[in-house]
Scaffold this active site. Structure first.
Site, short mmCIF file in Angstrom:
data_model
loop_
_atom_site.label_atom_id
_atom_site.label_comp_id
_atom_site.label_asym_id
_atom_site.label_seq_id
_atom_site.Cartn_x
_atom_site.Cartn_y
_atom_site.Cartn_z
N TYR A 18 0.35 -1.50 -0.02
CA TYR A 18 0.04 0.41 -0.04
C TYR A 18 0.75 1.09 -0.15
O TYR A 18 1.06 2.24 -0.57
CB TYR A 18 -1.26 0.14 0.73
CG TYR A 18 -2.14 1.13 0.96
CD1 TYR A 18 -2.80 1.13 0.13
CD2 TYR A 18 -1.66 2.21 2.02
CE1 TYR A 18 -4.23 2.07 0.72
CE2 TYR A 18 -2.37 3.27 2.12
CZ TYR A 18 -3.40 3.64 0.80
OH TYR A 18 -4.74 4.41 1.20
N HIS A 22 1.26 4.12 -3.23
CA HIS A 22 0.70 5.46 -2.60
C HIS A 22 2.43 6.38 -3.27
O HIS A 22 2.01 7.61 -3.50
CB HIS A 22 0.54 5.97 -1.36
CG HIS A 22 -0.83 5.80 -1.61
ND1 HIS A 22 -1.28 4.26 -1.33
CD2 HIS A 22 -1.93 6.20 -1.76
CE1 HIS A 22 -2.74 4.26 -1.78
NE2 HIS A 22 -3.16 5.44 -1.85
N TYR A 41 -3.55 16.59 1.84
CA TYR A 41 -4.51 14.77 2.05
C TYR A 41 -3.19 13.77 2.52
O TYR A 41 -1.98 13.66 1.97
CB TYR A 41 -4.42 14.60 0.67
CG TYR A 41 -5.41 12.89 0.42
CD1 TYR A 41 -5.41 12.71 1.68
CD2 TYR A 41 -5.73 12.43 -0.84
CE1 TYR A 41 -6.55 11.71 1.22
CE2 TYR A 41 -6.57 11.15 -1.31
CZ TYR A 41 -6.53 10.26 -0.07
OH TYR A 41 -7.48 9.32 -0.15
N TRP A 77 -8.73 3.17 -8.76
CA TRP A 77 -9.42 2.09 -7.69
C TRP A 77 -9.52 0.28 -8.33
O TRP A 77 -8.98 -0.55 -7.12
CB TRP A 77 -10.88 1.89 -7.78
CG TRP A 77 -11.22 3.79 -6.95
CD1 TRP A 77 -10.87 4.21 -5.90
CD2 TRP A 77 -12.61 3.85 -6.97
NE1 TRP A 77 -11.76 5.22 -6.09
CE2 TRP A 77 -12.79 5.51 -6.20
CE3 TRP A 77 -13.37 3.26 -7.76
CZ2 TRP A 77 -13.58 6.66 -5.67
CZ3 TRP A 77 -15.19 4.73 -7.84
CH2 TRP A 77 -14.64 6.01 -6.85
#
Length: 104
Positions: A18, A22, A41, A77
């Site tokens: 993960y 990113h 963010y 997604w």
């Protein structure tokens, strides 16, 4: 500036992947997020529960409502679906958090 916090869920054993994905976030996705006004963010991970906590700011949170219709968002997604809890459309299971305190 409006603020939004939410939680998502990582599947077991995928915290390194993960983070890697990113770190290599697609420039066109970053551009889309900036276009809708997203700033500041951040996503944090609770390793014990695999809960991801997201926080962002935007001038108008309603502008984020356009994101699910964007092709790049749908691609991201789908790319992330193998390591997160997702809905039928591959969007992450995301639960908004209720603000209870803010210190400016």
């Amino acid at each position: 500036m409006q603020r939004k916090a939410f939680k998502m869920y990582l599947l077991p054993g995928h915290s390194v992947e993960y983070k890697k994905r990113h770190e290599e976030i697609w420039p066109e996705l970053v551009e889309l997020l900036h276009q809708v006004g997203i700033q500041n963010y951040s996503i944090f991970l609770d390793e014990n529960t695999r809960t991801l906590y997201g926080y962002l700011e935007a001038p108008e949170l309603a502008a984020l409502d356009s994101l699910p219709a964007q092709a790049i968002m749908k691609r991201w997604w789908a790319y992330m679906a193998d390591i997160m809890e997702t809905n039928a459309d591959n969007s992450p299971v995301s639960i908004d958090l209720t603000p209870v305190f803010y210190l400016a």
